[in-house]
Structure formats: C-alpha cells, structure tokens
Scaffold this active site. Structure first.
Site, short mmCIF file in Angstrom:
data_model
loop_
_atom_site.label_atom_id
_atom_site.label_comp_id
_atom_site.label_asym_id
_atom_site.label_seq_id
_atom_site.Cartn_x
_atom_site.Cartn_y
_atom_site.Cartn_z
N CYS A 44 0.75 -1.13 0.06
CA CYS A 44 -0.10 0.10 0.09
C CYS A 44 0.91 1.23 -0.02
O CYS A 44 0.69 2.15 0.83
CB CYS A 44 -0.91 0.10 1.20
SG CYS A 44 -1.86 -1.61 1.40
N TYR A 46 21.48 -9.40 -4.50
CA TYR A 46 20.75 -8.25 -4.04
C TYR A 46 19.25 -8.13 -4.28
O TYR A 46 18.78 -7.07 -4.44
CB TYR A 46 21.35 -6.95 -4.15
CG TYR A 46 22.89 -6.91 -4.00
CD1 TYR A 46 23.45 -6.82 -2.69
CD2 TYR A 46 23.82 -6.82 -5.01
CE1 TYR A 46 24.85 -7.10 -2.44
CE2 TYR A 46 25.32 -7.04 -4.49
CZ TYR A 46 25.61 -7.02 -3.38
OH TYR A 46 27.06 -7.10 -2.95
#
Ligand code: PLP
Length: 412
Positions: free
Chosen positions: A345, A374
């Site tokens: 969100c 990564y």
C-alpha cells in the site's frame, strides 16, 4: 546466454498450484558452472572470495564452498550463516565499517581468518579485545584512496564516504600498529568500486590500487603479504548477454604479478550470484487510472527491492499463461505502456515503470531475470506481512530437503 530463464512448464512444475505464483527460482547447476568459470580464469596468485551479502542462502553457500577460496562477511550473523551452512573448515574474512568489541570477540570465537579494519579507533578496539584473550588477530587496513581513482565510477572510496581510512591518515594508522602487539597487519584492503561494467577500467583501478599499496608498504617497511581489491565486478542489467570481461582483467593482473609479491584477493558478490535466479510473480489485477495502465503483482519490492533501490530498468520476460479459471472475462492490457507494481500500500512499490507490452493479462507471469544478487536479501520482507514468496532451488533432487521447509509448500 548466461541468465537463467525457466520456461512456463518448469515454473508450473515447481510452484504451488493452489495460489498465484510468487517465487524465487535458483538454478544451482548454473551457479556451479558460472562460479567455476570465474574462478578458473584467475592466476594462482589470486584468491576469489564470495561476499555473502549478495545472497546468503545456505544452498548458495554450500554450492560455492568447493569452488571459492572462502567467504567475505560483514556481520556476526553472516559469520554464523557460513559456519552453519558449510562448517568450521571454511575460510572467512570479515569487513564492514562500524565494528564493536562483540564483533572482534566473534572473530576470535569463530576462527575468522582475517578482519579488515576501517579506522584508527577500531585498531585500538581490536587490539584491546585480542589482548584480553591473549590472541593475535590478522588484519588488513582498509584504505579510502585519495581521488581521482582511475576506473572507479560508482565508488565507495576515492571520495567522501564512511568507508575505510583516508589515505592521508594511513601513515598514522600504521604508526598506531606499534602500540598493537596483538594485531598482525598483512596488507591493505581497497574495495572501492561497485558494479563496474568495464573490465578495462576495473583493471586500471586494480593496478593503481596495487601500486599504491606497494608504495605505502615500502614507505613503512611493512611486509606486504595481501592486497584485497574488493568486489565490484559488474552485471549489465541493460544487456544481459554482455558478461564482465574477467579474462581481460585476469590478463592485466598476470602482467603485474611478481613471484614474491603479495597474494591478491577479490571478494565479489553480485557477479557470482546475479545470473542464477529469477523472481517470478503473477499478475493478479490490471487497471487504468488517470489514463495510465497498471498491472499488479502477487509480490513486489518487499520481495525484490533491487529495481526500486537502484532505480534501474530491470530485465524481465513475460511468461504468458492460457489458464483462466474464472467465469468472468479475463482482463488485460495490449499494445501499450504498463507500470508494473506490487501488492504494497505505497506508490513506491513499482517494479517496472511505463514499460511497453504487446500483451499483459491477469494470470500471466512476469519473470525478472538476474535476480540472484541483492534481491530477496536486501528486501523488507515483512512490511505489510504478506506471504513470502516460495524459494526454490534446482536441481530439484538436491534441493528437496530445503523445499520441504518452505511454509505451505506442497509436494513436487
Ligand atoms: C558489498 C561489498 C563487496 C561485494 O561487492 P559486489 O559489488 O557485490 O561484488 C565486497 N567487499 C565489500 C567491503 C563490500 O562492502
């Protein structure tokens, strides 16, 4: 082609059929092959360590253990991960800028081979811990080189950063060693460059770093036994078939290696593991808002933060699926630019920005390539507490024990 890119059939065979696809899939055979290719290119005077911060999964460490010289770690947690995955025999070297007494105690307890010291205060602290336990610690001094440093484009050094000892203070640091009888300084550490795509420029940097290390050692009569040139061998996310030219780097190194010279060390993360994994995620909704098209994934930057962290265009493939289990019509975008976002969100949860697609429908998969380095390891997994992705390791037989540990994972 170096990048692992599984087919729809492979993905569907591996992932749980009960819910939308969200998975990291690693190919350990490909990792083994790639690692051997990198390491075997180097002359015998060079040791290649794996920097585990790029991907510290136990199966990655186990796969690399027989191939690399050892592991570079930057925390006590990483020391434990290496010891748990590959045992007490593995060579470990430790770096990192903000060390504490606890770290140096762990270095001693876990038989870490050498620690890279990044400040004069830390020299005193390492000496105090070693003296209290009456042991000798092997160290390298990490130098932040005075710029400009040839070949260093994206740098940790050669410019103001929190890393290393300023080259202008290195004389003071070496003088401090006189008061540190429990430290054995074996040379210098010069990790300076990140993701260098240009092997010629990287070779220029390495040769210059070796020259400066030699000059500083000579000035102080220091027996230069090791020069660690760090990591930073690049991965070209814009051209996935263009591999860093490590043969060229090796050739340039061979031209300056002296028989009685120091051992050279590298500690690379990204180039080792980037290519062996994908992050694959299912489109769970599509929409158009204020005239712009969006596709929303079961996943996002909390699984795979690399594209947003680096603000780069990450290489990907669309894997189309014909399966549509619902009664209502399937929605999608066609022949337009679509921004691909995750399930968080926050408007920052963007994985691909206004990318042209010929077709992208609910139920299709977006497969991010070169996701092994990564990726999962730098992501904020528990922000919003969504389910974690499946973490799958091929070859499947070798990985079965691991798979069964993944929560809710069905039988393969
Ligand atoms: C991150 C890091 C590495 C590995 O860098 P890559 O770009 O992944 O090769 C090596 N050494 C140090 C000190 C690091 O911080």
């Amino acid at each position: 082609m170096n990048a692992f890119a599984p087919s729809l059939e492979t993905i569907e065979r591996l992932v749980s059929p009960e819910r939308p696809v969200s998975a990291f899939v690693h190919d350990l055979d490909e990792l083994d092959r790639h690692a051997r290719q990198l390491v075997s290119a180097l002359p015998p005077e060079v040791d290649f360590f794996y920097a585990i911060k790029a991907n510290n999964d136990a199966l990655i460490l186990k796969t690399l253990a027989p191939i690399v010289a050892g592991f570079e770690v930057a925390s006590v947690g990483e020391i434990r991960k290496v010891r748990e995955a590959v045992g007490s025999g593995a060579r470990i070297i430790m770096g990192g800028p903000a060390r504490t007494a606890t770290d140096f105690e762990a270095v001693i307890d876990h038989a870490v081979e050498r620690v890279h010291i990044e400040s004069i205060h830390l020299l005193h602290l390492a000496e105090a811990v070693a003296a209290a336990q009456n042991v000798t610690l092997s160290i390298l001094l990490r130098i932040n080189l005075t710029g400009p440093v040839p070949g260093a484009t994206i740098t940790m050094g050669g410019k103001p950063t929190q890393f290393g000892i300023d080259e202008g203070e290195i004389d003071e640091a070496i003088s401090t060693l006189v008061a540190c009888p429990h430290l054995r300084c074996e040379g210098f550490h010069l990790h300076t460059v990140s993701n260098n795509l240009d092997a010629t420029a990287h070779a220029d940097f390495c040769l210059e770093a070796l020259r400066r290390a030699r000059r500083i050692a000579d000035r102080h009569g220091l027996d230069l036994r090791i020069v660690n040139l760090g990591g930073g061998w690049g991965v070209d996310y814009a051209d996935i078939d263009r591999l860093f030219d490590f043969e060229r780097l090796a050739t340039r190194l061979r031209s300056v290696i002296e028989p009685d010279g120091p051992r050279i060390q590298f500690e690379c993360g990204r180039i080792m593991v980037a290519y062996c994994a994908v992050y694959v995620s299912e489109v769970v909704d599509v929409k158009t808002n204020h005239g712009e098209a969006f596709a929303l994934l079961r996943g996002g930057s909390h699984h795979f933060r690399l594209p947003s962290a680096w603000r780069h265009r990450h290489p990907f493939r669309v894997v189309e699926r014909e399966k549509w289990p619902w009664k209502w019509p399937r929605r999608g975008h066609a022949n337009r630019c679509v921004t691909v976002t995750g399930e968080l969100c926050t408007p920052k949860d963007v994985l691909l920005c206004a990318e042209p697609f010929s077709r992208l429908r609910i139920g299709d998969l977006v497969c991010f390539l070169l996701a092994g380095a990564y990726g999962w390891d730098i992501s904020h997994h528990d922000f919003l507490s969504n389910a974690h992705p499946e973490r799958i390791f091929l070859p499947i037989r070798q990985a079965q024990g691991h798979l069964s540990k993944v929560e809710g994972k069905g039988e393969i």
